[in-house]
Enzyme design. Structure first.
Site, PDB file in Angstrom:
ATOM      1  N   HIS A 218       4.686   1.271  -7.095  1.00 59.83           N
ATOM      2  CA  HIS A 218       3.376   1.226  -6.437  1.00 59.83           C
ATOM      3  C   HIS A 218       2.676   2.571  -6.633  1.00 59.83           C
ATOM      4  O   HIS A 218       2.442   3.299  -5.671  1.00 59.83           O
ATOM      5  CB  HIS A 218       3.545   0.935  -4.946  1.00 59.83           C
ATOM      6  CG  HIS A 218       4.235  -0.355  -4.631  1.00 59.83           C
ATOM      7  ND1 HIS A 218       4.741  -0.662  -3.383  1.00 59.83           N
ATOM      8  CD2 HIS A 218       4.501  -1.445  -5.416  1.00 59.83           C
ATOM      9  CE1 HIS A 218       5.279  -1.881  -3.402  1.00 59.83           C
ATOM     10  NE2 HIS A 218       5.157  -2.376  -4.630  1.00 59.83           N
TER      11      HIS A 218
ATOM     12  N   HIS B 153       9.241  -1.703 -11.743  1.00 60.99           N
ATOM     13  CA  HIS B 153       8.040  -1.963 -10.935  1.00 60.99           C
ATOM     14  C   HIS B 153       7.896  -0.866  -9.893  1.00 60.99           C
ATOM     15  O   HIS B 153       8.882  -0.435  -9.284  1.00 60.99           O
ATOM     16  CB  HIS B 153       8.184  -3.336 -10.255  1.00 60.99           C
ATOM     17  CG  HIS B 153       7.175  -3.585  -9.185  1.00 60.99           C
ATOM     18  ND1 HIS B 153       5.813  -3.512  -9.394  1.00 60.99           N
ATOM     19  CD2 HIS B 153       7.319  -3.904  -7.880  1.00 60.99           C
ATOM     20  CE1 HIS B 153       5.178  -3.792  -8.276  1.00 60.99           C
ATOM     21  NE2 HIS B 153       6.072  -4.031  -7.337  1.00 60.99           N
TER      22      HIS B 153
ATOM     23  N   GLU C 256      -3.673  11.497 -25.567  1.00 59.88           N
ATOM     24  CA  GLU C 256      -2.445  10.856 -26.051  1.00 59.88           C
ATOM     25  C   GLU C 256      -2.137   9.491 -25.437  1.00 59.88           C
ATOM     26  O   GLU C 256      -1.131   8.880 -25.789  1.00 59.88           O
ATOM     27  CB  GLU C 256      -1.269  11.824 -25.901  1.00 59.88           C
ATOM     28  CG  GLU C 256      -1.484  12.998 -26.846  1.00 59.88           C
ATOM     29  CD  GLU C 256      -0.281  13.873 -27.064  1.00 59.88           C
ATOM     30  OE1 GLU C 256       0.805  13.502 -26.632  1.00 59.88           O
ATOM     31  OE2 GLU C 256      -0.471  14.930 -27.676  1.00 59.88           O
TER      32      GLU C 256
ATOM     33  N   GLU D 273      11.377  -9.699  -6.603  1.00 61.14           N
ATOM     34  CA  GLU D 273      10.570  -9.847  -7.830  1.00 61.14           C
ATOM     35  C   GLU D 273      11.441 -10.230  -9.030  1.00 61.14           C
ATOM     36  O   GLU D 273      11.061  -9.995 -10.182  1.00 61.14           O
ATOM     37  CB  GLU D 273       9.797  -8.549  -8.133  1.00 61.14           C
ATOM     38  CG  GLU D 273       8.923  -8.036  -7.015  1.00 61.14           C
ATOM     39  CD  GLU D 273       7.743  -8.951  -6.646  1.00 61.14           C
ATOM     40  OE1 GLU D 273       7.586 -10.015  -7.267  1.00 61.14           O
ATOM     41  OE2 GLU D 273       7.011  -8.585  -5.716  1.00 61.14           O
TER      42      GLU D 273
ATOM     43  N   HIS E  39      -1.638  -3.773  -6.053  1.00 58.83           N
ATOM     44  CA  HIS E  39      -0.204  -3.818  -5.792  1.00 58.83           C
ATOM     45  C   HIS E  39       0.564  -2.727  -6.561  1.00 58.83           C
ATOM     46  O   HIS E  39       1.209  -1.890  -5.952  1.00 58.83           O
ATOM     47  CB  HIS E  39       0.356  -5.214  -6.108  1.00 58.83           C
ATOM     48  CG  HIS E  39       1.782  -5.388  -5.725  1.00 58.83           C
ATOM     49  ND1 HIS E  39       2.289  -6.546  -5.197  1.00 58.83           N
ATOM     50  CD2 HIS E  39       2.844  -4.538  -5.815  1.00 58.83           C
ATOM     51  CE1 HIS E  39       3.577  -6.398  -4.940  1.00 58.83           C
ATOM     52  NE2 HIS E  39       3.936  -5.195  -5.320  1.00 58.83           N
TER      53      HIS E  39
HETATM   54  P1  13P Z   1      11.979  -5.800  -3.083  1.00 60.81           P
HETATM   55  O1  13P Z   1      12.404  -4.886  -1.955  1.00 60.81           O
HETATM   56  O2  13P Z   1      12.330  -7.222  -2.831  1.00 60.81           O
HETATM   57  O3  13P Z   1      12.451  -5.285  -4.407  1.00 60.81           O
HETATM   58  O4  13P Z   1      10.391  -5.786  -3.103  1.00 60.81           O
HETATM   59  C1  13P Z   1       9.670  -4.605  -3.256  1.00 60.81           C
HETATM   60  C2  13P Z   1       8.362  -4.819  -3.902  1.00 60.81           C
HETATM   61  O5  13P Z   1       7.795  -3.881  -4.403  1.00 60.81           O
HETATM   62  C3  13P Z   1       7.775  -6.171  -3.934  1.00 60.81           C
HETATM   63  O6  13P Z   1       6.718  -6.240  -4.841  1.00 60.81           O
HETATM   64 ZN    ZN Z   2       5.796  -4.259  -5.261  1.00 64.76          ZN
END
Ligand code: 13P
Ligand code: ZN
Length: 268
Positions: free
Chosen positions: A139, A137, A167, A114, A208
């Site tokens: 999940h 990033h 808040e 990413e 995602h």
């Molecule tokens: P990477 O292992 O390449 O960082 O990817 C993980 C991920 O969350 C892709 O969206």
């Molecule tokens: Zn991801």
């Protein structure tokens, strides 16, 4: 550079915390963090390249910038025990189309898939805030679940989150941006994420996860923590009869009491 540098210790701690909160299963999620030149120079020779990575997008605005970044495929669970394998330090080359490896990725490997979303978001956030440093990033499950059942326009998604915890509007007064499902790991989603980052520090990728930006690891982490908790409350109550909620005028009162520069058009 080694993992005793304070900035690296904080990065490692953040990876462990994110893993323990269940946000980063397997290799899910990635972090990139700008390391200031003087700080990097205290720990490593920033002129020695150990390898080269090419990419498709234009990062020339970041030329010379140094980033700590997670390795593609790395498990957040394992960053703490083997940082030199799971993390790397890269420097963006003058061409803006490649980066040099300064440290890490031992045994091979390259930056997160990413990288486009990360670097394009850094470009945009630095234009907004010269103190910006971090893109994260993950999940996070409740936020992700919410993207299956809630409309995805920025205004309505933000309004729902704001109403879940008093808040929320204090933590993210500018709201959140939401992208529909897109193929990940490419420049198209990188550009779309950066477009949202012009207005927001949080960009939610439907089905995602979350991208969050901040001036520190704490700020980016805290944004995810707050969005995810609000989403958790939404998921807990969504099938219940709601007897009372936070009204728009109450949200406005919070925003005005705290003197926030909030998205006024997101309230009725
Ligand atoms: P990477 O292992 O390449 O960082 O990817 C993980 C991920 O969350 C892709 O969206
Ligand atoms: Zn991801």
């Amino acid at each position: 550079m080694n993992d005793t540098a304070p900035v690296m210790r904080e990065l490692i701690k953040t990876c462990s915390n994110m893993y323990r909160l269940g946000w980063n299963e397997r290799n899910g999620g990635n972090i990139s963090l700008i390391i200031d030149q003087e700080e990097a120079a205290r720990y490593l020779d920033t002129t020695v390249s150990l390898g080269n990575f090419n990419f498709q997008f234009d990062a020339s605005e970041l030329a010379g910038r140094i980033f700590a970044v997670t390795r593609t495929g790395s498990y957040f669970k394992n960053v703490e025990t083997d940082p030199e394998h799971n993390l790397g330090i890269i420097k963006i080359n003058p061409d803006g189309k490649s980066a040099s490896l300064l440290w890490g990725f031992s045994g091979g490997g390259r930056p997160t898939s990413e990288l486009s979303s990360h670097l394009c978001s850094h470009i945009v956030r630095l234009r907004q805030d010269k103190n910006h440093r971090v893109v994260t990033h993950c999940h996070a499950a409740n936020t992700l679940a919410m993207t299956f059942i809630h409309s995805l326009d920025d205004r309505s998604f933000t309004r729902t989150l704001w109403r879940m915890i008093t808040e929320c509007i204090v933590v993210f007064p500018e709201g959140v941006g939401v992208l529909p499902w897109m193929l990940c790991g490419n420049d198209e989603i990188g550009q779309a994420t950066a477009e949202k980052m012009k207005e927001y520090r949080i960009c939610i990728w439907a089905q995602h996860g979350i991208f969050a930006a901040g001036a520190s690891l704490d700020e980016a982490f805290g944004l995810i923590e707050t969005v995810e908790k609000a989403a958790e409350i939404y998921i807990k109550i969504m099938n219940s009869k709601i007897l009372q909620s936070i009204t728009d005028s109450e949200l406005k009162a919070v925003a005005e009491t705290f003197g926030l520069d909030y998205r006024k058009d997101f309230l009725d």
